[in-house]
Design an enzyme around this catalytic site. Structure first.
Site, PDB file in Angstrom:
ATOM      1  CE  LYS A 195       2.820  -1.713  -1.007  1.00 30.39           C
ATOM      2  NZ  LYS A 195       3.021   0.088  -0.887  1.00 30.39           N
ATOM      3  N   GLY A 254      -7.150   0.601  -4.004  1.00 27.45           N
ATOM      4  CA  GLY A 254      -6.046   1.541  -4.579  1.00 27.45           C
ATOM      5  C   GLY A 254      -6.670   1.937  -6.137  1.00 27.45           C
ATOM      6  CD  GLU A 303     -13.961  -3.979  -2.426  1.00 22.93           C
ATOM      7  OE1 GLU A 303     -14.841  -2.618  -3.672  1.00 22.93           O
ATOM      8  OE2 GLU A 303     -14.428  -5.069  -2.862  1.00 22.93           O
ATOM      9  CB  CYS A 335     -13.146   5.117  -2.332  1.00 21.71           C
ATOM     10  SG  CYS A 335     -13.602   3.582  -0.810  1.00 21.71           S
ATOM     11  CD  GLU A 353     -11.196   8.172  -6.982  1.00 23.26           C
ATOM     12  OE1 GLU A 353     -10.014   7.521  -7.426  1.00 23.26           O
ATOM     13  OE2 GLU A 353     -11.099   7.740  -6.123  1.00 23.26           O
TER      14      GLU A 353
HETATM   15  P1  NDP Z   1      -2.859   3.731  -5.671  1.00 23.18           P
HETATM   16  O1  NDP Z   1      -3.155   2.731  -6.295  1.00 23.18           O
HETATM   17  O2  NDP Z   1      -1.768   4.604  -5.592  1.00 23.18           O
HETATM   18  O3  NDP Z   1      -2.149   2.786  -4.357  1.00 23.18           O
HETATM   19  C1  NDP Z   1      -2.772   1.369  -3.673  1.00 23.18           C
HETATM   20  C2  NDP Z   1      -1.629   0.540  -3.119  1.00 23.18           C
HETATM   21  O4  NDP Z   1      -0.839  -0.168  -3.824  1.00 23.18           O
HETATM   22  C3  NDP Z   1      -0.940   1.445  -2.354  1.00 23.18           C
HETATM   23  O5  NDP Z   1      -0.187   0.320  -1.244  1.00 23.18           O
HETATM   24  C4  NDP Z   1       0.900   1.842  -2.926  1.00 23.18           C
HETATM   25  O6  NDP Z   1       1.762   1.079  -2.824  1.00 23.18           O
HETATM   26  C5  NDP Z   1       0.533   0.216  -4.515  1.00 23.18           C
HETATM   27  N1  NDP Z   1       0.679   0.678  -6.241  1.00 23.18           N
HETATM   28  C6  NDP Z   1       1.348   0.811  -6.219  1.00 23.18           C
HETATM   29  N2  NDP Z   1       2.167   0.670  -7.318  1.00 23.18           N
HETATM   30  C7  NDP Z   1       2.059  -0.864  -7.332  1.00 23.18           C
HETATM   31  C8  NDP Z   1       2.462  -2.140  -8.239  1.00 23.18           C
HETATM   32  N3  NDP Z   1       3.349  -1.464  -9.997  1.00 23.18           N
HETATM   33  N4  NDP Z   1       2.472  -2.990  -8.451  1.00 23.18           N
HETATM   34  C9  NDP Z   1       1.503  -3.322  -6.827  1.00 23.18           C
HETATM   35  N5  NDP Z   1       1.004  -2.741  -6.002  1.00 23.18           N
HETATM   36  C10 NDP Z   1       1.528  -1.070  -6.039  1.00 23.18           C
HETATM   37  O7  NDP Z   1      -3.847   4.309  -4.680  1.00 23.18           O
HETATM   38  P2  NDP Z   1      -3.543   5.200  -3.443  1.00 23.18           P
HETATM   39  O8  NDP Z   1      -2.954   4.519  -2.079  1.00 23.18           O
HETATM   40  O9  NDP Z   1      -3.333   6.542  -3.755  1.00 23.18           O
HETATM   41  O10 NDP Z   1      -4.890   4.682  -2.858  1.00 23.18           O
HETATM   42  C11 NDP Z   1      -6.462   5.923  -3.602  1.00 23.18           C
HETATM   43  C12 NDP Z   1      -6.634   5.128  -4.257  1.00 23.18           C
HETATM   44  O11 NDP Z   1      -7.361   4.220  -3.785  1.00 23.18           O
HETATM   45  C13 NDP Z   1      -8.094   5.843  -4.750  1.00 23.18           C
HETATM   46  O12 NDP Z   1      -8.483   6.446  -6.296  1.00 23.18           O
HETATM   47  C14 NDP Z   1      -9.568   5.734  -3.965  1.00 23.18           C
HETATM   48  O13 NDP Z   1     -11.029   5.431  -4.897  1.00 23.18           O
HETATM   49  C15 NDP Z   1      -9.222   4.147  -4.021  1.00 23.18           C
HETATM   50  N6  NDP Z   1      -9.719   3.627  -2.517  1.00 23.18           N
HETATM   51  C16 NDP Z   1     -10.708   2.831  -3.045  1.00 23.18           C
HETATM   52  C17 NDP Z   1     -11.620   1.915  -2.341  1.00 23.18           C
HETATM   53  C18 NDP Z   1     -12.378   0.911  -2.315  1.00 23.18           C
HETATM   54  O14 NDP Z   1     -13.086   0.434  -1.859  1.00 23.18           O
HETATM   55  N7  NDP Z   1     -13.129   1.090  -3.729  1.00 23.18           N
HETATM   56  C19 NDP Z   1     -11.620   2.473  -0.664  1.00 23.18           C
HETATM   57  C20 NDP Z   1     -10.091   3.071  -0.501  1.00 23.18           C
HETATM   58  C21 NDP Z   1      -9.408   3.813  -1.661  1.00 23.18           C
HETATM   59  P3  NDP Z   1       2.265   2.943  -2.740  1.00 23.18           P
HETATM   60  O15 NDP Z   1       1.830   3.658  -2.643  1.00 23.18           O
HETATM   61  O16 NDP Z   1       3.356   2.376  -1.449  1.00 23.18           O
HETATM   62  O17 NDP Z   1       3.245   2.952  -3.575  1.00 23.18           O
END
Ligand code: NDP
Length: 495
Positions: free
Chosen positions: A176, A229, A251, A285, A386
């Protein structure tokens, strides 16, 4: 031109969502352009995808690992041949400039080569037994259906970091992708299919987190979840996974510090800071978000950084001259502008930037200026939370010990960096910094796929992606003992 409608990819077929709903993704540099229309999937779609992955698992897990690896190696060549087109798709969907989008694709190529080669290694451990006529070894085995949830900021690279190790190990996958950047996942999977990946081994379900992500996390036939995320979402995924004792790899966010000692080469630091704080519009990130600088050099360093930040060419990532693109969406833009407002309320000094850019061609995009705050105290929220935007907080310190203490005094621990010519200071910092990745005389971004990637504290839960650790999440160890003595030999007793 009519935007392409992307259907879910389940069992090798493109199918519409059972919800009958779709959503549009618009170009963040010009929101008048629809870059794609995607299925707004629900639990039934996830269930269909998991069923397809489950059906494909027995055959795929029996394919010899070197053969699985060959498909990845072939896919690497196909991705390479389409790098320019895929870079354009990636820039259109999430905004980063073309040269950075190319880096995203190159990471996926590298991962396809690296994981593909692993098909011929996948080493276990063989040790001598403490008993005679007994042989022992350990092997990796696939686990089953793996659920992948990815963000939008490295849409092809992060998908590849998860998907390719998972499938070379013999698992099948349901992914997803982040709703803001799903096209790159389709591009990656397109190459795998053309390289010979059988139907059902990888399935794509698009949609929003709660509607499509959560049913994947909760599905009883998905024993492994790999998530990248935000920390808030990661915590929820962890809790949901724990109820079914799933293996969950997380992550998450970062608040990455870059320490500058008085003996550093300030021009080199300036270049590194500008690249790491404002590259990908600060939406990495591993972005440098805290500059922890010795007070003896803070003045001249900040002057250099501000001058360069003000000269950065902000614009549509498709234009060759663009150095910094837009933020990914309106919500993110409002959030970043909110933090800029907060920094001023907290008493920090805004040395440059701070506003939205709407002149001329920027009128229809989510553009903001690169922003630098000085006079930031470690207790301020802009120094602790962040932001995920082009905002740099400068904190002055008086010693290496103070710099390390400030660097470590946040919830996160992904990447950290120190600039110094003093090997003793560099070695002390390297060991003391609470981070999964440390750079010396280089900024906080720039990880390569051959080393473990991940963070400590609120950034991760002990797993690492990439590097020799990449298969740990996606495989189960089995220890095998073969006794050919013809008699009962009792370990630890019959010595
Ligand atoms: P989000 O946490 O908003 O989303 C991450 C993913 O989780 C998306 O596919 C999102 O779907 C999905 N998601 C959201 N809610 C749920 C739920 N209730 N159940 C299951 N899945 C869910 O993060 P972002 O996409 O905004 O990405 C930015 C974040 O990612 C930052 O905090 C960044 O630091 C982190 N990140 C970390 C990295 C690492 O390796 N440590 C690398 C890159 C980013 P949708 O968005 O489609 O609603």
């Amino acid at each position: 031109m009519e935007a392409r409608v992307y259907k879910n990819f389940i069992g090798g077929e493109f199918v519409e969502s059972s919800t009958g709903k779709t959503f549009e993704r618009r170009n963040p540099a010009d929101t008048r352009e629809v870059v794609g229309v995607f299925q707004d999937s629900g639990a039934d779609d996830v269930h269909a995808a998991v069923a397809a992955a489950k059906a494909a698992y027995p055959a795929w897990s029996q394919v010899p690992a070197p053969r699985r690896g060959e498909i990845l190696l072939k896919a690497a060549e196909i991705i390479q041949s389409r790098k320019d087109r895929y870079s354009q798709d990636l820039t259109r969907e999430m905004g980063k400039p073309l040269f950075e989008a190319g880096g995203d694709i190159v990471e996926a190529i590298g991962m396809a080569q690296y994981a593909g080669s692993e098909g011929r290694r996948m080493h276990g451990v063989t040790t001598p037994s403490e008993l005679p006529n007994k042989f022992q070894m350990s092997i990796r085995q696939p686990i089953g259906v793996v659920g992948l949830i990815t963000p939008w900021n490295f849409p092809m690279a992060i998908a590849s970091w998860k998907m390719l190790p998972a499938i070379v190990c013999g698992n099948t996958v349901v992914i997803k992708p982040g709703e803001d950047a799903s096209i790159s996942t389709y591009n990656l999977v397109e190459c795998l299919v053309e390289a010979g990946l059988p139907p059902g081994v990888v399935n794509i379900v698009t949609g929003y987190g709660p509607g499509a992500g959560q049913p994947l996390v909760e599905h009883p036939d998905v024993p492994v979840i790999s998530f990248t995320g935000s920390t808030d979402t990661g915590r929820l995924v962890y809790e949901l996974g724990a109820r079914q004792i799933k293996r969950v790899s997380l992550e998450m966010g970062g608040k990455n510090p870059l320490i500058v000692m008085p003996d550093a080469d300030l021009d080199l630091v300036m270049e590194g800071v500008v690249w790491a704080a404002f590259g990908t519009t600060g939406q990495r990130c591993t972005a440098t978000s805290r500059l922890i600088v010795h007070k003896d050099v803070a003045g001249p360093l900040v002057e250099r950084i501000v001058a360069r930040a003000q000269s950065l060419r902000v614009g549509d990532g498709l234009q060759a001259e663009t150095e910094m693109g837009p933020l990914v969406n309106e919500k993110q833009m409002k959030r970043v502008l909110g933090y800029i407002e907060l920094g001023q309320q907290e008493g920090a000094t805004m040395r440059c930037g701070g506003g939205r850019l709407t002149e001329g061609a920027l009128a229809n995009g989510h553009f903001i200026q690169p922003t630098v705050f000085t006079g930031v105290r470690p207790s301020m929220r802009i120094a602790r939370e962040e932001i995920f935007g082009p905002v740099l907080s400068v904190i002055e310190v008086g010693s290496l010990d103070e710099a390390i203490a400030v660097a470590n005094d946040v919830a996160y621990g992904l990447s950290a960096s120190i600039y110094t010519r003093d090997i003793n200071a560099a070695m002390r910092a390297m060991l003391a910094l609470q981070a999964g990745i440390v750079y010396i005389n280089a900024p906080t971004i720039g990880a390569e796929i051959h080393l473990p990637f991940g963070g400590v504290k609120a950034t991760g839960n002990g797993h690492r992606e990439a590097g020799p650790t990449m298969m740990d999440v996606f495989s189960e160890w089995k220890s095998v003992y073969i006794d050919y003595s013809g008699s009962l030999q009792r370990a630890q007793i019959d010595l």
